[in-house]
Design a protein around this motif. Structure first.
Motif, short mmCIF file in Angstrom:
data_model
loop_
_atom_site.label_atom_id
_atom_site.label_comp_id
_atom_site.label_asym_id
_atom_site.label_seq_id
_atom_site.Cartn_x
_atom_site.Cartn_y
_atom_site.Cartn_z
N PHE A 193 0.71 -1.77 0.19
CA PHE A 193 -0.05 0.25 -0.21
C PHE A 193 0.76 1.19 -0.16
O PHE A 193 0.58 2.16 -1.01
CB PHE A 193 -0.92 0.02 1.15
N VAL B 10 -10.83 0.11 -4.75
CA VAL B 10 -9.99 0.20 -3.25
C VAL B 10 -8.65 0.78 -2.90
O VAL B 10 -7.64 1.46 -2.26
CB VAL B 10 -10.39 -0.94 -2.35
N TYR B 11 -8.00 0.39 -3.84
CA TYR B 11 -6.39 0.21 -4.42
C TYR B 11 -6.45 2.08 -4.02
O TYR B 11 -5.26 2.42 -3.29
CB TYR B 11 -5.43 0.03 -5.30
N ARG C 222 -7.49 3.57 -0.87
CA ARG C 222 -6.43 3.39 -0.01
C ARG C 222 -5.00 4.39 0.05
O ARG C 222 -4.54 4.35 0.63
CB ARG C 222 -5.73 2.10 0.04
N ILE D 131 -5.94 7.65 1.68
CA ILE D 131 -6.01 7.70 2.67
C ILE D 131 -4.80 7.65 2.86
O ILE D 131 -4.44 8.96 4.06
CB ILE D 131 -6.36 6.41 2.71
N LEU E 55 -2.36 0.88 7.69
CA LEU E 55 -3.55 0.79 7.10
C LEU E 55 -3.27 -0.42 6.61
O LEU E 55 -4.12 -1.33 7.30
CB LEU E 55 -3.49 1.69 6.24
N TRP F 17 -4.08 -2.06 10.44
CA TRP F 17 -5.35 -1.80 10.76
C TRP F 17 -6.73 -2.77 9.51
O TRP F 17 -7.92 -3.69 10.05
CB TRP F 17 -6.11 -0.39 10.44
N GLU F 18 -6.40 -2.93 8.10
CA GLU F 18 -7.30 -3.70 7.55
C GLU F 18 -7.21 -5.01 7.45
O GLU F 18 -8.41 -5.84 7.61
CB GLU F 18 -6.75 -3.89 5.75
N VAL G 50 -13.96 -4.37 3.61
CA VAL G 50 -13.09 -2.60 2.52
C VAL G 50 -14.24 -1.47 3.17
O VAL G 50 -13.71 -0.26 2.57
CB VAL G 50 -14.19 -3.39 0.95
N VAL H 173 -11.32 -0.09 5.37
CA VAL H 173 -10.43 0.45 4.83
C VAL H 173 -11.61 2.23 4.27
O VAL H 173 -11.04 3.57 5.01
CB VAL H 173 -10.31 0.03 3.36
N MET I 293 -12.00 4.27 6.86
CA MET I 293 -11.11 4.91 7.36
C MET I 293 -10.89 6.68 6.58
O MET I 293 -9.77 6.46 7.67
CB MET I 293 -10.17 4.43 7.44
#
Lengths: 299, 251, 357
Positions: free
Chosen positions: A29, A229-230, A233, A236, A256, A259-260, A273, A276, A279
């Motif tokens: 990530f 989603v990437y 991330r 974030i 992250l 956490w995920e 998801v 995430v 977040m």
């Protein structure tokens, strides 16, 4: 939710395993976020197609397995192919939105993201795919089992990051990129071809995404629509860490990832998801409150 | 209101950015209904002080009061609704709207009720007021133009008219004559004075043009290197060796 | 002014006439045109924040989907247990009488609008504190988050969705009901924004779009305007979602209720195509977009979504001002914009003539 919490209470090492696994993926990530921060910082383009470029890299390694090669061999191919593609995308689209308002670049890359998704969907179909690496696992403890591929991907991500940092510091192009990031107009006056710098930066980012995608396809599964989603991330991490803060990006990436993994275990995979994305909202809210304190706005 | 109490009182305000000290221990009093000036060479911290007063950033220490009320922790719109407005060095208007619309939306939002915001924009009374003020700054004939198409100087006049439309108690002007055609400056000075006299608006003006500020202000403060150098009448400042040195660059 | 008003009335009359004639002459196209009204509704409500206020949301589908789910829950819960109903995956068949069905429907649509509005009022003060790209990304993230949360929530059927109550009347009749409801909602939404843009409120929205810092410096209560605008657009979109849910007959979170990659981006694309920040641009954009989409879709043999991505990119990169925006630049006078008139006309009030520049 509480049953799983209780499990961790019974076997604390399971918690260690969860966090450890999370840290491994967190490195990936961070790598993707670093690419985003590069494009964002140098050319002020928020690349919403970031995740889709990752998935595109993943399909390159999947294609390699279809042709009977090991997916890891696709890594250099993905880096080169994505570099070329990134340059092409810059020339066709990004060049025309670099100087415009930020929503323009955001929306243009969102359109690009849809385009990549749909092309992948047409070629490979909507089923999830995986690029089998066959690397196996190694076991530290009953509860701590680590896929070797995660370990390798951590090492590769680290090596790539170091290579990029050295490139940025030492090479001519790296220096030009940093100069342009500081003040594009001044760089132009001093004879730097900023158009080329932008093209190179965007292409470099595409390469980074491609490399990350190859690893993603080996660790998890890929699917044409997983890109968003990437992207989220990466946003974030960059939003939380700030631009030009490499240690921050790496740390936030690890955080992250952990956490995920933990949240996915505790709340169930169907909420991974959501955990995430929530977040993202929390990070944005945190920045908002922080800015209220200094009587400012988040822009 | 007690007339001995100044309208704005800045008490030993300090502000630094990272290691750079922009304002150090500055105290200035802006009296009611007067025109007060603020001068100083480039980078002396004038705009920083303005921004501190109207709420663009927090101050490190000191206090700023407006009619006795502490405002150094309030945010920009709250301060504006108290009746203190500022204009910008880089003129800011609503560039895609025409001049009259720019004026109408600039009415005071101090006591606006919830229903009032749904009032028709083409309210006759407001429109007339807008036209009068546009006439006051000499933009009447341009009233239906998209404001972004006006020249820089005209935009500046429009911004000034918008501020008047708001009926503020205090107006902070950041270099009102910068970028304005020299032949128009006298007209502008006249209008600023009339705004002060006829509308009773207290003015606090940053100005680079010495002739303008000496003409305009009754009391002037001079900043240099973030510190308050001197305060006095135009005559006093003109003969103050420290001020002259600051402007000539002799440290 | 009056000529613009006359033109507006003519366009309204034309559209209403078209709306009445179409289902009579071409009954086979009724549901396509109903979706077209939905598109108009989406583009118009998106433009309220995106075009008029400069807050480009990528997540307005949240309101669409919330309205849809709220109406479904209301309609079912009046006469059955929602958890049981959804757990049966459509196997449990509830026979609604006509009276039950229509009261449920009417209530569902209104509640759909209200729930969406409440959600906008709840998140608005936070989300609208974010500027520019952060707002766009934040709303997109929020839409994905809400979709994922609902996809994991068993009470409303999680990822497998809900079968909506079946229309009790004659077969084929329902299409016309959805058509009328959708058309009327779109019309109401447009009449509402037309009124709103003519008020002080409308000017404040434009001021926020042009320079929000200046608006704040002038004391405008920007947060109030922003949140109320978003809430109003959420209300109409929530009702649209409620109607669309009933029209589809089956709802589920990712494809029908919160489709960020289809409806979510359509609304932006349509408003941009027609010209964002204009009264009729989103309407024009939505109608054109929908006609072109319906006419060409089936001939593109699977490449239609690729073509859509390409169209959005081209629209944004090369033609961002949209059709009406372009026309407005070319013929400003036709849009009530004045170009330099020069001296001659006198002020209306009692004012001293000043020497102009």
């Amino acid at each position: 939710m509480f049953e799983n919490l209780y499990l961790v209470y019974l076997a604390p090492l399971m918690g260690v395993d969860l966090i450890l696994q999370g840290l491994f993926i967190g490195a990936l990530f961070a790598l993707i976020a670093y690419g985003l921060a590069l494009v964002w910082g140098v050319m002020n383009v928020k690349n919403l197609a970031q995740g889709d470029m990752v998935i595109l890299g993943g399909y390159i390694s999947y294609q390699a397995t279809l042709w009977g090669y090991h997916p890891m061999l696709a890594m250099p191919v993905a880096i080169i192919l994505m570099f070329g593609l990134g340059w092409l995308i810059y020339a066709l689209i990004i060049r025309r939105v670099v100087d415009r308002d930020m929503f323009t670049s955001l929306l243009a890359t969102f359109g690009l993201s849809l385009l990549i998704q749909q092309v992948l969907n047409l070629i490979y179909g909507p089923e999830v795919k995986v690029a089998e690496s066959g690397f196996g696992n190694f076991q530290l403890d009953t509860f701590i089992i680590i896929q070797n591929v995660r370990l390798y991907s951590l090492l590769i991500a680290g090596a790539l990051a170091i290579a990029i940092v050295i490139f940025m510091k030492k090479s001519r192009m790296g220096q030009a990129i940093r100069a342009t990031a500081q003040d594009a107009r001044a760089a132009r006056v001093l004879g730097i071809n900023t158009d080329r710098v932008y093209a190179f930066t965007y292409a470099l980012n595409a390469s980074i995404c491609g490399a990350a995608g190859v690893l993603v396809a080996m660790i998890w599964v890929i699917q044409p629509y997983y890109g968003i989603v990437y992207s989220i991330r990466a946003f974030i991490i960059v939003t939380a860490a700030g631009l030009g803060n490499l240690p921050g990006v790496i740390l936030t990436g690890f955080g992250l990832g952990a956490w995920e993994n933990v949240a996915g275990f505790m709340f169930g995979a169907e909420f991974a998801v959501a955990a995430v994305v929530i977040m993202l909202v929390l990070v944005l809210m945190y920045r908002l409150l922080q800015s209220y304190r200094v009587r400012q706005v988040v822009r | 209101m007690n007339s001995s109490q100044p309208q704005i009182e800045v008490k030993s305000v300090s502000k630094s950015y990272g290691g750079v000290v922009a304002n150090k221990d500055i105290s200035i009093r802006v009296p009611h209904g007067r025109i007060t000036g603020l001068i100083g060479p480039n980078g002396s911290g004038k705009t920083t002080l303005f921004n501190s007063i109207v709420g663009y950033h927090p101050i490190d220490s000191g206090s700023i009061t407006f009619e006795g009320q502490e405002i150094s922790t309030l945010r920009v719109p709250d301060i504006a609704r108290l009746g203190m407005l500022r204009t910008f060095q880089q003129t800011r208007i609503y560039k895609k709207m025409n001049c009259v619309q720019n004026m109408i939306i600039s009415v005071s939002h101090r006591d606006e009720g919830f229903g009032g915001i749904f009032k028709q924009a083409k309210d006759r009374e407001t429109e007339q007021q807008a036209e009068e003020l546009l006439n006051f700054v000499g933009l009447y004939q341009k009233r239906n133009l998209i404001s972004g198409d006006l020249s820089f100087g005209q935009q500046k006049l429009l911004e000034f008219a918008m501020a008047l439309m708001n009926k503020p108690k205090v107006l902070l002007l950041d270099e009102p004559t910068a970028g304005i055609n020299p032949t128009l400056i006298n007209g502008l000075i006249d209008r600023l004075k009339r705004a002060n006299e006829e509308f009773g608006i207290t003015l606090f003006v940053i100005e680079h043009n010495m002739r303008v500020i000496m003409n305009l202000a009754e009391e002037i403060s001079c900043l240099a290197h973030g510190e308050l150098l001197a305060t006095g009448s135009p005559d006093e400042l003109q003969n103050d060796q420290r001020v002259i040195d600051a402007y000539l660059g002799a440290h | 002014m009056t000529s613009a008003r006359k033109l507006d009335l003519r366009v309204y009359a034309g559209l209403i006439l078209f709306g009445i004639i179409t289902p009579i002459l071409f009954p086979n196209y009724t549901s396509q045109v109903a979706v077209m009204w939905l598109m108009v509704l989406m583009a118009v409500t998106w433009d309220m924040t995106g075009g008029q206020m400069g807050y480009n949301s990528l997540g307005n589908v949240i309101f669409f989907g919330l309205g849809m789910y709220a109406s479904a829950v209301v309609q079912i819960s009046m006469f059955a247990d929602v958890a049981e109903y959804t757990a049966s995956f459509g196997a449990m068949y509830v026979e609604f009488t006509e009276v039950q069905y229509f009261t449920g429907l009417a209530l569902g649509i209104v509640v759909g609008g209200i729930v969406a509005t409440l959600f906008a009022l709840l998140i608005g003060p936070f989300m609208l504190g974010l500027r520019g790209p952060y707002f766009a990304i934040g709303t997109l993230g929020l839409a994905v988050a809400v979709a994922e949360l609902i996809a994991g929530w068993g009470y409303v059927g999680a990822g497998s969705g809900i079968s909506m109550p079946v229309y009790p009347g004659v077969a084929g009749e329902s299409t016309f009901v959805w058509y009328i409801l959708m058309g009327v909602t779109a019309l109401l939404a447009h009449l509402f924004v037309r009124w709103l843009y003519s008020t002080q409120f409308g000017l404040a929205m434009n001021a926020i779009r042009d320079d929000e810092d200046k608006a704040e410096a002038m004391g405008i209560r920007t947060t109030r305007y922003k949140v109320l605008t978003w809430a109003a657009s959420a209300f109409f979109l929530g009702m649209g979602g409620a109607i669309f849910g009933n029209m589809s007959g089956f709802i589920e979170p990712l494809e029908v209720a919160f489709p960020t990659a289809t409806f979510g981006i359509f609304m932006v694309a349509m408003a941009l195509l027609g010209g964002k920040g204009t009264l009729w641009g989103p309407v024009l954009g939505a109608i054109l977009f929908h006609i072109v989409k319906e006419a060409t879709w089936t001939y593109l043999l699977g490449w239609q979504w690729v073509a859509l991505g390409a169209i959005i990119i081209i629209n944004i990169v090369y033609f961002q001002q949209g059709i009406l925006g372009w026309a407005q630049d070319k013929w400003p006078a036709a849009f009530g914009l004045t170009v330099d008139r020069g001296p001659g006309d006198q002020p209306t009030g009692d004012t001293r003539p000043e020497a102009a520049e």
